[in-house]
Scaffold this motif. Structure first.
Motif, PDB file in Angstrom:
ATOM      1  N   LEU A 132      27.822  28.991  48.694  1.00 54.22           N
ATOM      2  CA  LEU A 132      28.002  28.009  48.083  1.00 54.22           C
ATOM      3  C   LEU A 132      28.455  28.809  46.359  1.00 54.22           C
ATOM      4  CD1 LEU A 132      25.015  28.740  50.041  1.00 54.22           C
ATOM      5  CD2 LEU A 132      23.764  26.420  48.846  1.00 54.22           C
ATOM      6  N   THR A 133      28.970  27.251  45.987  1.00 53.70           N
ATOM      7  CA  THR A 133      29.355  27.499  44.413  1.00 53.70           C
ATOM      8  C   THR A 133      29.764  25.992  44.072  1.00 53.70           C
ATOM      9  OG1 THR A 133      31.351  25.550  45.462  1.00 53.70           O
ATOM     10  CG2 THR A 133      31.982  28.527  45.648  1.00 53.70           C
ATOM     11  N   ALA A 134      30.337  26.331  42.402  1.00 56.62           N
ATOM     12  CA  ALA A 134      29.088  25.032  41.996  1.00 56.62           C
ATOM     13  C   ALA A 134      29.981  23.814  41.277  1.00 56.62           C
ATOM     14  CB  ALA A 134      29.136  25.073  40.251  1.00 56.62           C
ATOM     15  N   PRO A 135      30.165  22.847  41.010  1.00 58.72           N
ATOM     16  CA  PRO A 135      30.774  21.664  41.386  1.00 58.72           C
ATOM     17  C   PRO A 135      32.133  21.888  40.386  1.00 58.72           C
ATOM     18  CG  PRO A 135      29.161  20.369  40.346  1.00 58.72           C
ATOM     19  CD  PRO A 135      28.759  22.060  40.910  1.00 58.72           C
ATOM     20  N   SER A 136      33.301  21.004  39.660  1.00 61.80           N
ATOM     21  CA  SER A 136      34.588  20.880  38.632  1.00 61.80           C
ATOM     22  C   SER A 136      33.529  20.477  37.677  1.00 61.80           C
ATOM     23  CB  SER A 136      35.746  21.037  39.302  1.00 61.80           C
ATOM     24  OG  SER A 136      36.242  20.619  38.057  1.00 61.80           O
ATOM     25  N   PHE A 137      34.016  21.229  36.917  1.00 66.89           N
ATOM     26  CA  PHE A 137      33.821  20.393  35.877  1.00 66.89           C
ATOM     27  C   PHE A 137      34.639  20.656  34.301  1.00 66.89           C
ATOM     28  CE2 PHE A 137      29.982  22.279  36.644  1.00 66.89           C
ATOM     29  CZ  PHE A 137      28.225  21.050  36.605  1.00 66.89           C
ATOM     30  N   GLY A 138      35.874  20.729  35.118  1.00 65.52           N
ATOM     31  CA  GLY A 138      36.940  20.366  34.391  1.00 65.52           C
ATOM     32  C   GLY A 138      37.826  21.613  34.411  1.00 65.52           C
ATOM     33  N   LEU A 139      39.472  22.011  34.323  1.00 65.85           N
ATOM     34  CA  LEU A 139      40.385  22.512  34.989  1.00 65.85           C
ATOM     35  C   LEU A 139      40.660  23.915  34.083  1.00 65.85           C
ATOM     36  CD1 LEU A 139      43.317  20.197  35.767  1.00 65.85           C
ATOM     37  CD2 LEU A 139      41.739  20.819  37.137  1.00 65.85           C
ATOM     38  N   VAL A 140      40.516  25.052  35.028  1.00 64.94           N
ATOM     39  CA  VAL A 140      39.835  26.094  33.679  1.00 64.94           C
ATOM     40  C   VAL A 140      41.489  27.252  35.181  1.00 64.94           C
ATOM     41  CG1 VAL A 140      37.913  25.973  33.337  1.00 64.94           C
ATOM     42  CG2 VAL A 140      38.515  26.804  36.030  1.00 64.94           C
ATOM     43  N   HIS A 141      41.910  28.001  33.983  1.00 68.50           N
ATOM     44  CA  HIS A 141      42.626  28.757  34.615  1.00 68.50           C
ATOM     45  C   HIS A 141      41.974  30.450  35.871  1.00 68.50           C
ATOM     46  CE1 HIS A 141      45.967  28.352  31.649  1.00 68.50           C
ATOM     47  NE2 HIS A 141      44.844  28.422  30.522  1.00 68.50           N
ATOM     48  N   ALA A 142      42.597  30.128  36.796  1.00 68.03           N
ATOM     49  CA  ALA A 142      42.644  30.723  38.390  1.00 68.03           C
ATOM     50  C   ALA A 142      43.943  31.427  38.469  1.00 68.03           C
ATOM     51  CB  ALA A 142      42.316  29.778  38.852  1.00 68.03           C
ATOM     52  N   HIS A 143      43.209  32.342  39.022  1.00 66.36           N
ATOM     53  CA  HIS A 143      44.187  33.745  40.282  1.00 66.36           C
ATOM     54  C   HIS A 143      43.832  33.453  41.019  1.00 66.36           C
ATOM     55  CE1 HIS A 143      45.446  37.411  41.823  1.00 66.36           C
ATOM     56  NE2 HIS A 143      44.806  37.768  42.347  1.00 66.36           N
ATOM     57  N   LEU A 144      45.107  32.825  42.003  1.00 61.71           N
ATOM     58  CA  LEU A 144      44.922  31.973  42.921  1.00 61.71           C
ATOM     59  C   LEU A 144      45.353  32.907  44.116  1.00 61.71           C
ATOM     60  CD1 LEU A 144      45.941  28.090  42.380  1.00 61.71           C
ATOM     61  CD2 LEU A 144      43.599  28.966  42.827  1.00 61.71           C
ATOM     62  N   LEU A 145      45.220  33.170  45.367  1.00 57.42           N
ATOM     63  CA  LEU A 145      46.329  33.511  46.265  1.00 57.42           C
ATOM     64  C   LEU A 145      46.623  32.831  47.533  1.00 57.42           C
ATOM     65  CD1 LEU A 145      43.907  36.881  46.889  1.00 57.42           C
ATOM     66  CD2 LEU A 145      46.278  36.671  45.628  1.00 57.42           C
ATOM     67  N   LYS A 201      49.544  36.427  48.560  1.00 57.92           N
ATOM     68  CA  LYS A 201      51.111  35.968  47.137  1.00 57.92           C
ATOM     69  C   LYS A 201      50.076  35.757  46.767  1.00 57.92           C
ATOM     70  CE  LYS A 201      55.076  37.179  49.958  1.00 57.92           C
ATOM     71  NZ  LYS A 201      56.230  37.512  49.802  1.00 57.92           N
ATOM     72  N   PRO A 202      50.055  36.157  45.219  1.00 56.68           N
ATOM     73  CA  PRO A 202      49.549  34.954  43.744  1.00 56.68           C
ATOM     74  C   PRO A 202      50.731  33.734  43.897  1.00 56.68           C
ATOM     75  CG  PRO A 202      50.839  36.954  43.478  1.00 56.68           C
ATOM     76  CD  PRO A 202      50.694  37.157  44.912  1.00 56.68           C
ATOM     77  N   LEU A 203      49.697  32.765  43.874  1.00 60.18           N
ATOM     78  CA  LEU A 203      50.160  31.136  43.133  1.00 60.18           C
ATOM     79  C   LEU A 203      50.300  30.923  42.124  1.00 60.18           C
ATOM     80  CD1 LEU A 203      49.116  29.343  46.331  1.00 60.18           C
ATOM     81  CD2 LEU A 203      51.175  30.909  46.430  1.00 60.18           C
ATOM     82  N   ARG A 204      50.921  29.951  41.706  1.00 54.90           N
ATOM     83  CA  ARG A 204      50.544  29.732  39.791  1.00 54.90           C
ATOM     84  C   ARG A 204      49.098  28.858  39.432  1.00 54.90           C
ATOM     85  NH1 ARG A 204      56.327  26.457  38.789  1.00 54.90           N
ATOM     86  NH2 ARG A 204      55.890  25.590  41.082  1.00 54.90           N
ATOM     87  N   CYS A 205      49.269  29.278  39.169  1.00 57.26           N
ATOM     88  CA  CYS A 205      48.079  28.257  38.218  1.00 57.26           C
ATOM     89  C   CYS A 205      47.831  27.277  38.588  1.00 57.26           C
ATOM     90  CB  CYS A 205      47.828  28.686  36.689  1.00 57.26           C
ATOM     91  SG  CYS A 205      45.755  28.171  36.235  1.00 57.26           S
ATOM     92  N   HIS A 206      48.118  25.615  37.750  1.00 54.46           N
ATOM     93  CA  HIS A 206      48.085  24.751  37.816  1.00 54.46           C
ATOM     94  C   HIS A 206      49.666  24.163  37.794  1.00 54.46           C
ATOM     95  CE1 HIS A 206      44.189  24.401  38.701  1.00 54.46           C
ATOM     96  NE2 HIS A 206      43.817  25.007  38.039  1.00 54.46           N
ATOM     97  N   PRO A 207      50.555  24.215  38.981  1.00 51.61           N
ATOM     98  CA  PRO A 207      51.241  23.919  38.698  1.00 51.61           C
ATOM     99  C   PRO A 207      51.671  21.758  38.878  1.00 51.61           C
ATOM    100  CG  PRO A 207      52.068  25.229  40.852  1.00 51.61           C
ATOM    101  CD  PRO A 207      50.330  25.098  40.380  1.00 51.61           C
ATOM    102  N   LEU A 226      41.795  34.139  32.235  1.00 52.66           N
ATOM    103  CA  LEU A 226      40.627  33.495  33.449  1.00 52.66           C
ATOM    104  C   LEU A 226      39.743  33.615  33.221  1.00 52.66           C
ATOM    105  CD1 LEU A 226      41.827  36.191  36.625  1.00 52.66           C
ATOM    106  CD2 LEU A 226      42.735  34.271  35.996  1.00 52.66           C
ATOM    107  N   GLY A 227      39.591  31.788  34.353  1.00 47.87           N
ATOM    108  CA  GLY A 227      37.999  31.250  33.730  1.00 47.87           C
ATOM    109  C   GLY A 227      38.149  30.175  32.199  1.00 47.87           C
ATOM    110  N   GLU A 228      39.143  30.340  31.343  1.00 46.06           N
ATOM    111  CA  GLU A 228      38.888  29.070  30.371  1.00 46.06           C
ATOM    112  C   GLU A 228      39.808  27.879  30.426  1.00 46.06           C
ATOM    113  OE1 GLU A 228      40.985  31.243  27.025  1.00 46.06           O
ATOM    114  OE2 GLU A 228      39.690  32.913  26.842  1.00 46.06           O
TER     115      GLU A 228
END
Length: 580
Positions: free
Chosen positions: A120-133, A138-144, A170-172
């Motif tokens: 169970l996760t928290a809602p979004s409180f703003g866009l943050v830098h993330a490590h996406l797969l 394969k890793p994806l770009r953060c927020h293109p 990450l997370g900022e």
């Protein structure tokens, strides 16, 4: 952890310790403390009372290495003490695995109960830098973003970089001014209440789906769970939980764990959980403003039909019990308001700390503006009663039992016990803690020390929990009937050590282990925390690494042995089939 180079003063210190005549005793202390990296240093002695007030000293730290007793710190956080955290992780694994597959007093039939592993996760409180797969790993770009939007503060709301798993950003937030730090701290602070209400809503949803009343459902099934909290890089907490359905048993058989009716399946439990996460909410207290707290949109639910799938969540959850805010760049200790500007953390973490103190000021002002009514004045405290006047002592006991008064019972040997006297037996007094005190050993009964004033229930303890970003809960919690308690696991370990001392210890250790606990009188004082020298810390770290390697080799050997036995059984069965 980086291993220091063994040279110079460190080499000389290690050689001195290894060649000292008391090194075997020092090594035994390291082993008994679990090779703790920051042991608690104590000085004192152990006496034995013969029951007539006479004491005999049986052990003292004067003859130990450096005149100290080293005791494990017991810290569960890996960033503080690795060996103690490893022991806590193993205990947590057994606790969770017992609730999924049986063992440790839990019947093996529990492996057939409907069970889920949910995140169970928290809602979004703003866009943050993330490590996406991606789906292929394969890793994806953060927020293109093709249009590259810009917020009202002039910061871009897109990021085309591919972040690694150890990227410090990450997370900022992409825009610190747009990120809702206040909402994030409030969500962390109310997470415990949100989970509590979720455990209330879940049986209600089960009753609605099965088309029965809530009362009837409570007569048929019981929901058990264990949950572990984890900090995300953005500073918000999300929960990993294992939920299991049991048959509701009568009160006199409430300790038994039986499978529920066949109509209650894992699919039904998953449907009820998804409905619960969607509908449950918590209204913000008046001191924090207006609004509600809900779960985030991301919900991962996995059913656990087989034993192999049930072992995986146990290992996964146990791993996170040794983690804390260090994953989000936070602190491992409480912090004062004056230290926020000077502590060495990233700006994202500093904003969390500042927001926690600001919200605490808001709550404190609201409480001061509307204080609770003062408690009624206390009456006169009863006079103490001594064993010298048995009649007064009996009257004091009757008076305390009739008024549910908390009393302090002092024994002839010097021990003190505080609590309410719930009943009298033929030879003793039973306290609300379950302890029975023999009347013959009672020296005096007096009124218990006054307890501090209770904290205002509206106080959210945001300043005290600023280092945890407002979160007030423990990393590992469970329902009462899910499985064995950590207390039971630790007691079993202590009993095993006592049995080993009785069988293999020297004469002094055997005598001390065979002495009843109520006859032992211990007097220890705190000296410090940590090893005395860098050489001692080095030897403890090397011994911990060897012990860890031996455990891994033993685990691999046990795994290979079980596989060979399984293969032998399969071969034997096939040969018998061919013969028939």
């Amino acid at each position: 952890m980086t291993t220091p180079v063994l040279e110079g003063a460190l080499l000389a210190g290690v050689v001195d310790r290894l060649t000292s005549p008391d090194y075997p005793a020092f090594e035994a202390q390291l082993r008994s403390s679990g090779y703790c990296s920051r042991p608690v240093r104590l000085q004192g002695r152990v006496d034995v009372c013969d029951g007539y007030g006479r004491r005999r000293q049986v052990w003292t730290t004067d003859g130990e290495p450096d005149g100290l007793l080293r005791k494990a710190c017991g810290n569960r956080r890996e960033a503080v003490c690795g060996p103690c955290a490893e022991r806590y992780r193993r205990d947590a694994y057994h606790l969770i695995a017992a609730g999924l597959s049986g063992g440790k007093g839990v019947p093996d039939t529990v492996s057939g109960h409907p069970a889920l592993f949910a995140t169970l996760t928290a809602p979004s409180f703003g866009l943050v830098h993330a490590h996406l797969l991606g789906p292929d790993g394969k890793p994806l770009r953060c927020h293109p973003r093709r249009d590259r939007p810009v917020c009202e503060h002039g910061n871009p709301l897109s990021c085309s970089r591919v972040h690694g798993p150890d990227d410090p950003c990450l997370g900022e937030p992409l825009c610190p001014e747009c990120f809702d730090y206040e909402g994030a701290v409030i969500w962390n602070n109310l997470l415990g209440e949100l989970w509590r209400r979720s455990t209330i809503y879940l049986p209600r949803k089960l009753a609605a789906i099965t088309d029965m009343t809530q009362k009837r459902l409570r007569e048929l099934v019981r929901v058990s769970y264990v949950k572990v909290s984890e900090y995300q890089n953005r500073g918000l907490v999300h929960l990993h939980t294992v939920i299991r359905l049991d048959k509701r048993m009568p009160d006199y058989r409430n300790d038994e764990i039986r499978p529920p009716d066949k109509r209650f399946t894992s699919e039904l439990l998953e449907q009820a959980l998804r409905a619960t996460v969607k509908d449950v909410k918590v209204d913000l207290p008046d001191e924090l403003g207006v609004g509600v707290v809900r779960w985030g949109k991301q919900l991962d639910v996995q059913q656990l039909p087989t034993d192999e799938e049930r072992r995986r969540p146990a290992s996964y959850l146990a791993k996170y019990t040794t983690k804390s805010t260090e994953q989000a760049g936070g602190l491992l200790h409480r912090i004062d308001r004056s230290e926020v500007e000077h502590v060495g953390v990233r700006e994202h973490t500093r904003r969390y700390l500042e927001t926690s103190f600001e919200l605490d000021d808001r709550v404190s002002d609201a409480i001061a503006a509307d204080p609770l009514p003062a408690p009624p004045p206390r009456g006169p405290r009863p006079a103490p009663a001594s064993h010298r006047y048995p009649n007064e002592l009996v009257l004091r006991v009757v008076q305390a039992m009739s008024s549910d008064e908390r009393v302090l019972i002092r024994l002839h040997i010097g021990d003190e016990h505080v609590g309410q006297i719930t009943r009298r037996t033929k030879d003793g007094l039973v306290l609300d803690s379950g302890l029975e005190v023999p009347v013959a050993e009672v020296c005096a009964i007096t009124a218990a020390p006054l307890q501090p004033a209770k904290r205002d229930p509206r106080d959210r303890r945001l300043a005290a929990c600023a280092h945890t970003f407002g979160y007030r809960g423990h990393c590992l919690t469970k329902s009462r009937r899910f499985s064995v308690r950590l207390k039971d696991l630790r007691q079993a370990r202590a009993d095993h050590v006592r049995d080993e001392l009785r069988a293999n210890g020297d004469q002094k250790e055997r005598d001390l282990a065979q002495t009843a606990p109520e006859r032992r009188v211990t007097r220890f004082e705190f000296v410090g925390i940590g090893h005395l020298t860098t050489a001692d810390a080095y030897l403890a770290a090397q011994a911990a690494a060897r012990a860890r390697e031996h455990r891994e080799l033993a685990r691999e050997a046990l795994y290979d042995h079980r596989n060979r036995r399984r293969e032998d059984r399969c071969d034997t069965t096939q040969d018998q089939t061919r013969t028939v």
